[in-house]
Design a protein around this motif. Structure first.
Motif, PDB file in Angstrom:
ATOM      1  N   ASP A 158     -35.290   0.152  10.439  1.00 57.25           N
ATOM      2  CA  ASP A 158     -34.998   0.506  11.836  1.00 57.25           C
ATOM      3  C   ASP A 158     -35.653  -0.480  12.801  1.00 57.25           C
ATOM      4  N   ALA A 159     -36.953  -0.703  12.604  1.00 59.96           N
ATOM      5  CA  ALA A 159     -37.719  -1.506  13.562  1.00 59.96           C
ATOM      6  C   ALA A 159     -37.351  -2.980  13.487  1.00 59.96           C
ATOM      7  N   VAL A 160     -37.252  -3.523  12.281  1.00 59.68           N
ATOM      8  CA  VAL A 160     -36.925  -4.942  12.144  1.00 59.68           C
ATOM      9  C   VAL A 160     -35.541  -5.220  12.721  1.00 59.68           C
ATOM     10  N   ALA A 161     -34.575  -4.363  12.403  1.00 57.44           N
ATOM     11  CA  ALA A 161     -33.222  -4.585  12.906  1.00 57.44           C
ATOM     12  C   ALA A 161     -33.153  -4.431  14.422  1.00 57.44           C
ATOM     13  N   GLU A 162     -33.787  -3.381  14.953  1.00 57.52           N
ATOM     14  CA  GLU A 162     -33.696  -3.146  16.392  1.00 57.52           C
ATOM     15  C   GLU A 162     -34.372  -4.254  17.195  1.00 57.52           C
ATOM     16  N   ILE A 163     -35.583  -4.616  16.839  1.00 65.46           N
ATOM     17  CA  ILE A 163     -36.301  -5.618  17.634  1.00 65.46           C
ATOM     18  C   ILE A 163     -35.708  -7.012  17.416  1.00 65.46           C
ATOM     19  N   SER A 164     -35.274  -7.302  16.206  1.00 64.03           N
ATOM     20  CA  SER A 164     -34.587  -8.580  15.980  1.00 64.03           C
ATOM     21  C   SER A 164     -33.293  -8.627  16.780  1.00 64.03           C
ATOM     22  N   GLY A 165     -32.563  -7.515  16.796  1.00 61.06           N
ATOM     23  CA  GLY A 165     -31.339  -7.449  17.574  1.00 61.06           C
ATOM     24  C   GLY A 165     -31.597  -7.626  19.059  1.00 61.06           C
ATOM     25  N   LYS A 166     -32.670  -7.017  19.539  1.00 60.82           N
ATOM     26  CA  LYS A 166     -33.042  -7.154  20.952  1.00 60.82           C
ATOM     27  C   LYS A 166     -33.345  -8.604  21.305  1.00 60.82           C
TER      28      LYS A 166
END
Length: 253
Positions: free
Chosen positions: A46-54
């Motif tokens: 969740d965190a890696v994908a969301e912050i990388s996406g951001k």
């Protein structure tokens, strides 16, 4: 509302907006030593994908991050209570259904952000690439993107210092005091080729680890987790941006 997160998007915007890349985070639900939550791989995905996406979105990447799939391949952990297994053949069918939707709706680039060592999507994407020849299909293991020895003192690959530090940073309320953690000692195979890593056999988890961890977590800290998280999400964000900017037929130089 974060426009790069599909779960927060709405029909008002998506009725007209079209994305260049769809990203699917994929985790697992399994024991992580005594001190870590069963959802460790899911929280990390969740965190890696969301912050990388951001980070990628802010640099111009037209990307949507799909909700994380919470179950992975746990065939070697069948006797560990509530370690939930998806067979690779099941994962293949899930991927095929998702790609069918994306392909039909014009999203031709797809990336899996994998958060679980037991998942291996390469052979699946080889097969699916024949069924979806107009799509560019990628997978990455974020936990292999950096040299962990630059951030952590102890090596390991499950509920180790790195994973413990990450969850201490992301969800400190879910980590027990480290004096309650097991040492994460790993028993090695008697087969020389397996020990040397040029041969492979699945690990029977309850036989290789007494506490389900592999790697000593005792030196983990939230600060180590923060530093690693910032750098690894920078790296994954660059991957997302590169894929968004890539032109079909012009991938190789």
């Amino acid at each position: 509302m974060k426009p790069y997160l599909l779960k927060e998007s709405n029909w008002k915007d998506l009725k007209t907006h079209r994305f260049e890349l769809a990203v699917l985070p994929w985790g697992a639900t399994e024991a992580h030593n005594y001190h870590m939550p069963y959802g460790t791989d899911v929280y990390e995905a969740d965190a890696v994908a969301e912050i990388s996406g951001k980070k990628a979105w802010e640099k111009g990447a037209n990307v949507t991050i799909m909700p994380t799939i919470p179950f992975g391949v746990n065939t070697g952990q069948s006797d560990i209570y509530l370690d939930i297994n998806l067979n690779p053949s099941t994962q293949l069918l899930i991927l095929q259904d998702i790609l069918t939707v994306l392909d039909r709706q014009g999203i031709k680039k797809f990336l899996i952000i994998n958060s679980h060592g037991g998942n291996d999507f390469k052979t699946m994407l080889r097969e699916l690439g024949l069924k979806f020849p107009d799509m560019l299909l990628f997978t990455c293991n974020w936990f292999q993107a950096l040299d962990k020895s630059k951030y952590f003192e102890e090596s390991g690959d499950h509920a180790d210092e790195m994973e413990t530090a990450l969850i201490m940073h992301l969800h400190p309320e879910l980590v027990l005091p480290l004096d309650q953690a097991g040492m994460g000692d790993e028993k090695k195979s008697i087969i020389k080729g397996v020990r040397e890593k040029w041969a492979w056999a699945e690990r029977k988890w309850s036989e290789v680890s007494t506490d389900t961890g592999i790697g000593n977590p005792k030196k983990a800290s939230p600060e180590k987790g923060r530093l690693y998280f910032e750098d690894v999400t920078d790296k994954v964000a660059d991957l997302i941006l590169d894929i968004c900017e890539a032109k079909p037929g012009q991938i190789y130089v």
